[in-house]
Design a protein around this motif. Sequence first.
Motif, PDB file in Angstrom:
ATOM      1  N   ASP A 186      -0.381  -8.596 -17.477  1.00 26.04           N
ATOM      2  CA  ASP A 186      -0.286  -7.125 -16.931  1.00 26.04           C
ATOM      3  C   ASP A 186       0.348  -7.212 -15.442  1.00 26.04           C
ATOM      4  O   ASP A 186      -0.401  -7.482 -14.475  1.00 26.04           O
ATOM      5  CB  ASP A 186      -1.840  -6.630 -16.766  1.00 26.04           C
ATOM      6  N   ASN A 191      -3.576  -1.990 -16.081  1.00 30.62           N
ATOM      7  CA  ASN A 191      -4.507  -2.312 -17.122  1.00 30.62           C
ATOM      8  C   ASN A 191      -4.177  -2.167 -18.508  1.00 30.62           C
ATOM      9  O   ASN A 191      -5.100  -1.949 -19.202  1.00 30.62           O
ATOM     10  CB  ASN A 191      -5.739  -1.418 -16.774  1.00 30.62           C
ATOM     11  N   LYS A 192      -2.948  -2.377 -18.821  1.00 33.82           N
ATOM     12  CA  LYS A 192      -2.313  -2.459 -19.856  1.00 33.82           C
ATOM     13  C   LYS A 192      -1.618  -3.900 -19.988  1.00 33.82           C
ATOM     14  O   LYS A 192      -0.861  -4.263 -19.102  1.00 33.82           O
ATOM     15  CB  LYS A 192      -1.436  -1.115 -20.437  1.00 33.82           C
ATOM     16  N   LEU A 193      -1.427  -4.442 -21.326  1.00 34.68           N
ATOM     17  CA  LEU A 193      -0.855  -5.687 -21.206  1.00 34.68           C
ATOM     18  C   LEU A 193       0.752  -5.220 -21.623  1.00 34.68           C
ATOM     19  O   LEU A 193       1.299  -4.885 -22.492  1.00 34.68           O
ATOM     20  CB  LEU A 193      -1.319  -6.536 -22.621  1.00 34.68           C
ATOM     21  N   ASP A 194       1.631  -6.084 -20.643  1.00 31.70           N
ATOM     22  CA  ASP A 194       3.075  -6.002 -20.982  1.00 31.70           C
ATOM     23  C   ASP A 194       3.356  -7.356 -21.529  1.00 31.70           C
ATOM     24  O   ASP A 194       2.641  -8.382 -21.471  1.00 31.70           O
ATOM     25  CB  ASP A 194       3.485  -5.969 -19.368  1.00 31.70           C
ATOM     26  N   ARG A 236       7.099  -3.241 -20.497  1.00 31.38           N
ATOM     27  CA  ARG A 236       6.212  -2.583 -19.898  1.00 31.38           C
ATOM     28  C   ARG A 236       5.477  -1.866 -21.020  1.00 31.38           C
ATOM     29  O   ARG A 236       6.004  -0.908 -21.630  1.00 31.38           O
ATOM     30  CB  ARG A 236       6.640  -1.762 -18.693  1.00 31.38           C
ATOM     31  N   ASN A 484      -7.073  -4.931 -18.431  1.00 28.47           N
ATOM     32  CA  ASN A 484      -6.193  -4.954 -19.550  1.00 28.47           C
ATOM     33  C   ASN A 484      -7.110  -5.966 -20.597  1.00 28.47           C
ATOM     34  O   ASN A 484      -7.988  -6.610 -20.314  1.00 28.47           O
ATOM     35  CB  ASN A 484      -4.840  -5.967 -19.150  1.00 28.47           C
TER      36      ASN A 484
END
Length: 564
Positions: A186, A191-194, A236, A484
């Motif tokens: 992230d 809080n999201k996985l890139d 992203r 994440n």
Amino acid sequence: MQQHSASRKVAIVSVLVLLAISALAQRNSRPVARPAVTFEEIPAQASKINWTHNNAQSADRQLPETVGAGCAFFDYDNDGWMDVYFVNSGPSDFFTPATPLKNGLFRNNRDGTFTDVTDKAGVAGGRFGMGVAAADYDGDGNVDLYVTNYGPNILYRNNGNGTFTDVTDKAGVTAPGWSTCATWFDYDNDNKLDLFVSGFVFYDKSQNPLCTDPTLQRRYYCVPRLFKPTPSYLYRNAGDGTFQDMSRESGIAAHPGKSFGAVATDINNDGLLDLFVANDTMPNFLFLNKGKGKFEEIGLAAGVAYGESGRPRSGMGVDAADYDADGWQDLFVANIDHEFFSLYHNERELIFTDQPGEIAPSTQLLSGWGLKFFDYDNDGDPDLFLVNGHPDDMIESRIPRVRYREPLLMFENTGRAFKDVSATSGSVFSKVFSGRGMALGDFDNDGDSDVLASNNGEPPLLLRNQGGNRNNWIGLQLVATTSNPEAVGAVITWQAGAVKRSRLKIGGGSYLSSHDPREILGIGAATKIDSIEIRWPSGKVDKLTNLPLNRYVRVVEGEGIRSK
């Protein structure tokens, strides 16, 4: 006379008794030697993993034939046991398999054996595969797979019922060209996985120059130095199942490389995840996360771009850990023979110094690929496992003492350096392999980390850790609610008596491979863990007490330990 003689005898006996007591006390005060931790090779007949990598070897000596492929430990069916995945080659512009080839997914049967469920799950691949990165990118509780290829990549979404769906085009993460490593992390703290995807060189079958010996009688594999570098990709996560290509906006695409391994870690303790990327025959990259979606490449200034001679090396596998417990992340990269492997100590202020110590002489003639820092003996500090093998199967006719198949290496952390303990770590270390990828995981759930290694053009290795769990431990399965989904970037601190240790949960590491996401915290001979503190990437902090020993627990962000 008799009285004096008797007195003398008593005195002599007393002295002898005192000497014996003293010797016994000295002997008892010496540390008792623990049995060595060893790794047991589990044969395919026992594990039922009947799978072999095909590297498409040909007389044309196409470069993709040399680099091998990766492997993964991950729990695809959420039963609490690590399953395994292997990446294979397949059809390409220079290779048409005589029989269909496929990747391999093997379900853990919980008894030391595995069952091939590749076709049932729908993850056969069918392209010229390279690496694999497992993570729950959409936060639905099911672990997904991203497979890199020489050619378009594949994102397999886990449907939660034992099957996967190819959602690559919908997600927008094809990453055309020749991709190698992939790393979930992230980078913007939303809080999201890139997803970071390493780009290797511009290559197709028409770009395969003739590389021969002086007699022009033998054709060799050409070194990557002859090919042009390519940009890597940064995607992203938009949170709706799609990704935005931020390669240019972030600054990543401005630095074309010949990239193999990559690891996401925080080198300056600012709460932003940075990227260390190994390059082959050109300077390594260290992408410093500047926030607001931007990265700055500082490899040269930080001292991790070149070797001590000022020349670029052939970087392949990488990893990061705070090996000396000073609170700062150190970096490791494996190179080709005669270049030495690099252990970069973090001196703070964005400066590193290369301090390989005993690792240097042990690796002088070797070429390293898969590798990982992990606590193999559960004493609380990170040790180091290395998988090796030369990329050129004809190297033995060209360079003295260098071999195509090479041994594994195991280094024990002695506090501020590493000691080569390969000779006492099991009979498998006396063998040689065409090693490439390496994944870490506890496949038998006994509390110590096992090893999965892929070999180029050969069957893989499954190694069971024997004895690492003689020391006490606790295993954490981190379940994020706000952070994440993989909790990459979490800082775990644990205390047992006067000993306090800390670990950053990194993203990626090794070579083309993916690891068991659980964290095993070793406490050595201590009989109690006083506390564990988890600082989640979201900023939340959970402090755990009254902890069980020698078992796995689920820790839910903001709630603490939750029974299954």
